[in-house]
Scaffold this motif. Structure first.
Motif, PDB file in Angstrom:
ATOM      1  N   THR A 167     -46.116  62.026 -27.330  1.00  0.00           N
ATOM      2  CA  THR A 167     -46.123  60.628 -26.911  1.00  0.00           C
ATOM      3  C   THR A 167     -45.045  59.830 -27.628  1.00  0.00           C
ATOM      4  O   THR A 167     -44.343  59.016 -27.022  1.00  0.00           O
ATOM      5  N   ALA A 168     -44.920  60.048 -28.943  1.00  0.00           N
ATOM      6  CA  ALA A 168     -43.906  59.321 -29.707  1.00  0.00           C
ATOM      7  C   ALA A 168     -42.505  59.641 -29.205  1.00  0.00           C
ATOM      8  O   ALA A 168     -41.654  58.753 -29.100  1.00  0.00           O
ATOM      9  N   LEU A 201     -48.693  56.516 -38.148  1.00  0.00           N
ATOM     10  CA  LEU A 201     -49.920  55.720 -38.184  1.00  0.00           C
ATOM     11  C   LEU A 201     -51.016  56.280 -37.282  1.00  0.00           C
ATOM     12  O   LEU A 201     -52.184  56.364 -37.674  1.00  0.00           O
ATOM     13  N   ILE A 202     -50.660  56.664 -36.050  1.00  0.00           N
ATOM     14  CA  ILE A 202     -51.657  57.080 -35.075  1.00  0.00           C
ATOM     15  C   ILE A 202     -52.452  58.319 -35.506  1.00  0.00           C
ATOM     16  O   ILE A 202     -53.682  58.349 -35.366  1.00  0.00           O
ATOM     17  N   PRO A 203     -51.827  59.396 -36.044  1.00  0.00           N
ATOM     18  CA  PRO A 203     -52.631  60.546 -36.466  1.00  0.00           C
ATOM     19  C   PRO A 203     -53.707  60.181 -37.484  1.00  0.00           C
ATOM     20  O   PRO A 203     -54.823  60.716 -37.440  1.00  0.00           O
ATOM     21  N   TRP A 204     -53.393  59.287 -38.384  1.00  0.00           N
ATOM     22  CA  TRP A 204     -54.371  58.851 -39.390  1.00  0.00           C
ATOM     23  C   TRP A 204     -55.461  58.007 -38.753  1.00  0.00           C
ATOM     24  O   TRP A 204     -56.656  58.185 -39.025  1.00  0.00           O
ATOM     25  N   LEU A 205     -55.078  57.075 -37.893  1.00  0.00           N
ATOM     26  CA  LEU A 205     -56.053  56.180 -37.273  1.00  0.00           C
ATOM     27  C   LEU A 205     -57.016  56.913 -36.347  1.00  0.00           C
ATOM     28  O   LEU A 205     -58.207  56.593 -36.301  1.00  0.00           O
ATOM     29  N   MET A 206     -56.511  57.909 -35.600  1.00  0.00           N
ATOM     30  CA  MET A 206     -57.362  58.556 -34.603  1.00  0.00           C
ATOM     31  C   MET A 206     -58.446  59.419 -35.229  1.00  0.00           C
ATOM     32  O   MET A 206     -59.392  59.827 -34.540  1.00  0.00           O
ATOM     33  N   GLN A 207     -58.351  59.715 -36.510  1.00  0.00           N
ATOM     34  CA  GLN A 207     -59.446  60.405 -37.195  1.00  0.00           C
ATOM     35  C   GLN A 207     -60.478  59.435 -37.756  1.00  0.00           C
ATOM     36  O   GLN A 207     -61.510  59.861 -38.274  1.00  0.00           O
ATOM     37  N   LEU A 219     -51.660  52.167 -28.395  1.00  0.00           N
ATOM     38  CA  LEU A 219     -52.529  52.490 -27.256  1.00  0.00           C
ATOM     39  C   LEU A 219     -52.150  53.775 -26.529  1.00  0.00           C
ATOM     40  O   LEU A 219     -52.990  54.374 -25.841  1.00  0.00           O
ATOM     41  N   SER A 220     -50.908  54.243 -26.656  1.00  0.00           N
ATOM     42  CA  SER A 220     -50.436  55.333 -25.797  1.00  0.00           C
ATOM     43  C   SER A 220     -51.126  56.663 -26.059  1.00  0.00           C
ATOM     44  O   SER A 220     -51.710  57.261 -25.148  1.00  0.00           O
ATOM     45  N   THR A 221     -51.079  57.169 -27.290  1.00  0.00           N
ATOM     46  CA  THR A 221     -51.701  58.463 -27.575  1.00  0.00           C
ATOM     47  C   THR A 221     -53.213  58.447 -27.367  1.00  0.00           C
ATOM     48  O   THR A 221     -53.760  59.377 -26.765  1.00  0.00           O
TER      49      THR A 221
END
Length: 465
Positions: free
Chosen positions: A140-141, A320-326, A375-377
């Protein structure tokens, strides 16, 4: 170790294909003024340089996604890349508006094969869980950065070479990619039994999406009741209804297997993806025109003006997203991202000819890109959750269809709210401001939709661990 190496290679190839497809959605936008003056495009026809690609892309994504399931990944991938590369060459040599639009549509056909397969390679290589989330995050990135860097590179190439170079650059990229695909993708990963393609469904889907978008585009210059507007809209709705009947009653191998809609993320998730797409494509189109028509940036300056978009999207997507999604539910991140991006578009709508770069472009860019990256991933993860590997191509094709059709349809809708009747920078700033406000409203609708999206188990399990 060999398995990890194969997975890494599949991820690299999927990201390369995804970058190329998304790159060519945005790379043309900065070059539009040069194309218009060089080939003599009428103002109302210029949008088809963008929409010709996105419509062919969106209309055939369902078929492209299903081809990978039925005929094998390598054959379909190489064929799609060949069509895309040859069309890029023809477009770069175009001498008339019709020739360029036709080449862009052919590019869209090749991209319709590449895009779903790039995602299918990931969902069939990585099982659901943290590894797939990480792979989807990178994929996505790369796509988000491709959209932003397309504007940057398009500006530089247009300024110092020619608008033709933004198409011709695909040729030296496409040929080596085909050779790599032949080496790294398995010869056959689809079923060995002979199957009959759902060509009637593909024709009806393409006709429906094209006619609906054409009808809305006509509303930019004609009344909604005018036959030139109403007839394409009615025809599109009729084709959409016929498509639903064919898929559920007659197609032996439907482009969209009805069983997919039993999954919680498919229905509402694809509606959310439609709204997300409707907010993404118009921003490149109108922000390019804003920088050149209102702020009088050169093509190179316009391209560099998109630098913060690319940087913020990459940082958010990769770090940021990998950390947040957990730790945070996917639908919560989607809502937060939509609201932040909406605030950025509202800020962007206030631009005037006297605005400086920091307040007129940079500030809104940070908010828009932060929200889009958030929002994308999570949205892609929601839409692909629970899909069986046999239907991975179909689900990917459906997701990409809704996103790309949302982009083309959103651009057509937003165009009806703008006018270029007055060429003064102030009047154009107000007109483009209306477009940015409309995009903000679309994102607010996306945020309002998130409570009906499913709760994904992955976050819950990660929290328990």
């Amino acid at each position: 170790m060999q398995g990890r190496s194969a997975a890494a290679t599949a991820l690299a190839l999927a990201c390369a294909a995804h970058f190329l497809v998304v790159f060519d959605v945005s790379v043309m936008t900065v070059a539009l003024p040069s194309i218009q003056s060089d080939l003599g495009f009428a103002p109302e026809s210029l949008q088809w340089v963008v929409s010709g690609y996105t419509l062919a892309f969106a209309g055939l994504l369902l078929l492209g996604g299903r081809l990978a399931d039925l005929y094998g990944h390598r054959r379909v991938f190489v064929s799609g890349l060949a069509v895309f590369t040859v069309a890029s060459l023809i477009g770069g040599l175009a001498v008339t508006p019709a020739m360029l639009i036709a080449a862009r549509a052919a590019q869209g056909i090749g991209a319709a094969v590449l895009a779903p397969l790039s995602l299918t390679l990931l969902t069939t290589t990585f099982p659901e869980g943290p590894r797939r989330t990480r792979a989807l995050t990178i994929w996505t990135a790369v796509g988000l950065a491709g959209g932003a860097s397309g504007n940057m590179l398009g500006g530089v190439l247009t300024e110092y070479l020619s608008w033709r170079s933004v198409l011709l650059i695909n040729v030296p990229i496409g040929v080596p990619a085909m050779l790599l695909a032949v080496r790294v993708i398995a010869r056959r990963t689809g079923p060995r039994r002979r199957v009959r393609l759902d060509l009637p469904g593909a024709v009806l889907a393409t006709a429906a999406l094209t006619l609906l978008t054409l009808g809305v585009a006509q509303a930019h210059t004609h009344a909604w009741s005018d036959p030139r507007t109403a007839l394409p809209l009615l025809g599109g709705l009729a084709a959409l209804a016929a498509f639903a009947v064919v898929e559920t009653k007659f197609a032996p191998t439907p482009l969209i297997p009805p069983r997919l809609f039993g999954l919680p993320g498919i229905g509402w998730g694809n509606l959310a993806m439609l709204l997300a797409g409707a907010s993404q494509v118009p921003v490149w189109y109108f922000l390019t025109l804003t920088m050149q028509d209102v702020l009088h940036y050169s093509a190179a300056q316009t391209g560099l003006g998109f630098l913060p978009h690319a940087v913020v999207m990459l940082v958010v997507g990769l770090r940021l997203i990998p950390w947040l999604m957990q730790r945070v539910q996917a639908r919560t991140l989607i809502a937060a991202g939509a609201l932040i991006a909406a605030s950025g578009f509202w800020w962007q709508s206030a631009i005037t000819p006297d605005s400086g770069y920091l307040t007129g472009i940079f500030g809104p860019a940070v908010a828009i890109s932060l929200g889009g990256g958030l929002l994308s991933t999570p949205l892609i993860t929601t839409v692909t959750a629970g899909v069986d590997s046999a239907d991975a191509g179909a689900a990917s094709g459906l997701m990409n269809t809704t996103r790309q059709f949302g982009g083309a349809f959103g651009l057509a809708v937003v165009l009806t709210l703008t006018t270029t009747a007055s060429g003064t920078p102030a009047a154009l700033a107000e007109s483009y401001g209306n477009a940015f406000q409309a995009i903000a409203v679309i994102l607010l609708a996306l945020a309002a939709l998130t409570p009906v999206l499913p709760v994904l188990r992955e976050t819950q399990h990660a929290a328990q661990r």
